[in-house]
Design a protein around this motif. Structure first.
Motif, PDB file in Angstrom:
ATOM      1  N   SER A   1      -0.711  -6.559   3.430  1.00 45.45           N
ATOM      2  CA  SER A   1      -0.448  -6.596   1.791  1.00 45.45           C
ATOM      3  C   SER A   1      -1.016  -7.554   1.196  1.00 45.45           C
ATOM      4  O   SER A   1      -0.468  -8.853   1.825  1.00 45.45           O
ATOM      5  CB  SER A   1       0.640  -5.695   1.418  1.00 45.45           C
ATOM      6  OG  SER A   1       0.903  -4.501   1.880  1.00 45.45           O
TER       7      SER A   1
ATOM      8  N   GLN B   1      -1.130  -4.932  -7.011  1.00 42.78           N
ATOM      9  CA  GLN B   1      -0.191  -4.863  -5.547  1.00 42.78           C
ATOM     10  C   GLN B   1      -1.431  -4.011  -4.669  1.00 42.78           C
ATOM     11  O   GLN B   1      -1.640  -2.927  -4.814  1.00 42.78           O
ATOM     12  CB  GLN B   1       0.900  -4.077  -5.605  1.00 42.78           C
ATOM     13  CG  GLN B   1       1.595  -3.918  -4.450  1.00 42.78           C
ATOM     14  CD  GLN B   1       2.122  -5.215  -3.696  1.00 42.78           C
ATOM     15  OE1 GLN B   1       2.540  -6.062  -4.295  1.00 42.78           O
ATOM     16  NE2 GLN B   1       1.943  -5.255  -2.338  1.00 42.78           N
TER      17      GLN B   1
ATOM     18  N   ASN C   1      -1.986  -2.541  -0.931  1.00 42.14           N
ATOM     19  CA  ASN C   1      -1.438  -2.342   0.364  1.00 42.14           C
ATOM     20  C   ASN C   1      -2.616  -1.539   1.256  1.00 42.14           C
ATOM     21  O   ASN C   1      -3.498  -1.196   0.697  1.00 42.14           O
ATOM     22  CB  ASN C   1      -0.213  -1.384   0.133  1.00 42.14           C
ATOM     23  CG  ASN C   1       1.152  -1.900  -0.561  1.00 42.14           C
ATOM     24  OD1 ASN C   1       1.294  -3.170  -0.652  1.00 42.14           O
ATOM     25  ND2 ASN C   1       1.574  -1.060  -1.319  1.00 42.14           N
TER      26      ASN C   1
END
Length: 119
Positions: free
Chosen positions: A17, A80, A82
Protein backbone atom coordinates in the motif's frame (compact mmCIF):
# COMPACT_ATOMS: atom_id res chain seq x y z
CA UNK A 1 -1.80 31.26 -9.66
CA UNK A 2 -2.47 27.85 -8.15
CA UNK A 3 0.17 25.32 -7.15
CA UNK A 4 -0.34 21.61 -6.50
CA UNK A 5 2.29 19.62 -4.64
CA UNK A 6 2.14 15.84 -4.43
CA UNK A 7 3.92 13.56 -1.99
CA UNK A 8 3.89 9.94 -0.89
CA UNK A 9 5.14 8.07 -3.91
CA UNK A 10 7.81 5.40 -3.75
CA UNK A 11 8.76 1.79 -4.33
CA UNK A 12 6.55 -0.96 -2.94
CA UNK A 13 6.13 -4.69 -3.49
CA UNK A 14 3.05 -6.08 -5.17
CA UNK A 15 0.21 -6.36 -2.67
CA UNK A 16 1.50 -3.42 -0.66
CA UNK A 17 0.00 0.00 0.00
CA UNK A 18 0.89 3.63 -0.50
CA UNK A 19 -0.87 6.87 0.35
CA UNK A 20 -0.47 9.87 -1.93
CA UNK A 21 -1.18 13.42 -0.78
CA UNK A 22 -1.81 16.58 -2.74
CA UNK A 23 -1.94 20.08 -1.31
CA UNK A 24 -3.24 23.07 -3.25
CA UNK A 25 -2.06 26.60 -2.55
CA UNK A 26 -2.29 30.04 -4.09
CA UNK A 27 -5.22 32.21 -5.05
CA UNK A 28 -8.22 29.91 -4.73
CA UNK A 29 -11.84 30.95 -4.52
CA UNK A 30 -13.27 27.47 -4.94
CA UNK A 31 -12.01 24.00 -5.86
CA UNK A 32 -14.70 22.31 -7.93
CA UNK A 33 -12.97 18.96 -8.33
CA UNK A 34 -9.75 17.25 -7.28
CA UNK A 35 -8.38 14.24 -9.04
CA UNK A 36 -5.49 11.87 -9.58
CA UNK A 37 -4.21 10.87 -13.00
CA UNK A 38 -1.34 8.57 -13.88
CA UNK A 39 0.95 8.11 -16.82
CA UNK A 40 3.02 5.01 -17.40
CA UNK A 41 5.95 4.98 -19.86
CA UNK A 42 4.70 4.87 -23.43
CA UNK A 43 1.06 5.29 -22.40
CA UNK A 44 -1.39 8.16 -22.31
CA UNK A 45 -2.27 9.90 -19.08
CA UNK A 46 -5.40 8.36 -17.59
CA UNK A 47 -7.84 9.26 -14.84
CA UNK A 48 -7.40 7.21 -11.68
CA UNK A 49 -9.93 8.85 -9.34
CA UNK A 50 -11.66 12.16 -8.74
CA UNK A 51 -13.74 13.79 -6.04
CA UNK A 52 -16.21 16.64 -6.48
CA UNK A 53 -16.68 19.50 -4.05
CA UNK A 54 -19.88 17.82 -2.87
CA UNK A 55 -18.05 14.59 -2.14
CA UNK A 56 -19.08 12.37 -5.03
CA UNK A 57 -16.27 10.19 -6.36
CA UNK A 58 -15.33 8.51 -9.61
CA UNK A 59 -12.82 5.71 -10.19
CA UNK A 60 -11.19 3.99 -13.13
CA UNK A 61 -12.43 0.41 -13.41
CA UNK A 62 -8.88 -0.86 -12.96
CA UNK A 63 -8.61 0.57 -9.43
CA UNK A 64 -12.15 0.16 -8.08
CA UNK A 65 -12.12 -1.65 -4.76
CA UNK A 66 -8.39 -1.04 -4.29
CA UNK A 67 -7.95 2.76 -4.32
CA UNK A 68 -9.82 5.37 -2.30
CA UNK A 69 -9.80 9.11 -2.90
CA UNK A 70 -10.65 11.51 -0.08
CA UNK A 71 -10.48 15.13 1.02
CA UNK A 72 -9.86 16.33 4.56
CA UNK A 73 -10.00 20.04 3.81
CA UNK A 74 -10.93 22.36 0.99
CA UNK A 75 -7.37 22.23 -0.36
CA UNK A 76 -6.02 18.75 0.34
CA UNK A 77 -6.74 15.38 -1.18
CA UNK A 78 -5.42 11.87 -0.66
CA UNK A 79 -5.25 8.68 -2.68
CA UNK A 80 -5.04 5.51 -0.58
CA UNK A 81 -3.74 2.72 -2.78
CA UNK A 82 -4.05 -0.86 -1.52
CA UNK A 83 -3.34 -4.23 -3.14
CA UNK A 84 -0.95 -2.57 -5.54
CA UNK A 85 -0.04 -4.35 -8.75
CA UNK A 86 2.97 -3.93 -11.06
CA UNK A 87 0.62 -2.42 -13.65
CA UNK A 88 -0.07 0.44 -11.23
CA UNK A 89 3.50 1.65 -11.80
CA UNK A 90 3.35 5.19 -13.17
CA UNK A 91 3.86 8.85 -12.40
CA UNK A 92 0.80 10.01 -10.49
CA UNK A 93 -0.33 13.61 -11.01
CA UNK A 94 -2.73 15.64 -8.92
CA UNK A 95 -5.30 17.68 -10.84
CA UNK A 96 -7.56 20.49 -9.67
CA UNK A 97 -10.47 22.30 -11.30
CA UNK A 98 -10.31 25.73 -9.65
CA UNK A 99 -11.98 29.12 -9.72
CA UNK A 100 -9.50 31.74 -8.59
CA UNK A 101 -11.94 34.62 -9.23
CA UNK A 102 -15.70 34.70 -9.88
CA UNK A 103 -14.88 35.09 -13.58
CA UNK A 104 -12.03 32.66 -14.12
CA UNK A 105 -11.92 28.87 -13.84
CA UNK A 106 -9.04 26.68 -14.93
CA UNK A 107 -7.39 23.29 -14.54
CA UNK A 108 -4.06 22.88 -12.77
CA UNK A 109 -1.56 20.03 -12.54
CA UNK A 110 1.05 18.99 -10.07
CA UNK A 111 4.54 17.88 -11.07
CA UNK A 112 3.82 14.26 -10.27
CA UNK A 113 5.12 11.60 -7.93
CA UNK A 114 6.57 8.25 -9.03
CA UNK A 115 4.92 5.04 -7.87
CA UNK A 116 6.79 1.83 -8.64
CA UNK A 117 5.34 -1.58 -7.79
CA UNK A 118 7.73 -4.52 -7.98
CA UNK A 119 6.55 -8.05 -8.67
Amino acid sequence: QVQLVESGGGLVQAGGSLRLSCAASGTILRIHKLGWYRQAPGKQRELVASIESGGSTNYADSVKGRFTISRDSARKTYLQMNSLKPEDTAVYHCNADVSDTPWHRDTYWGQGTQVTVSS
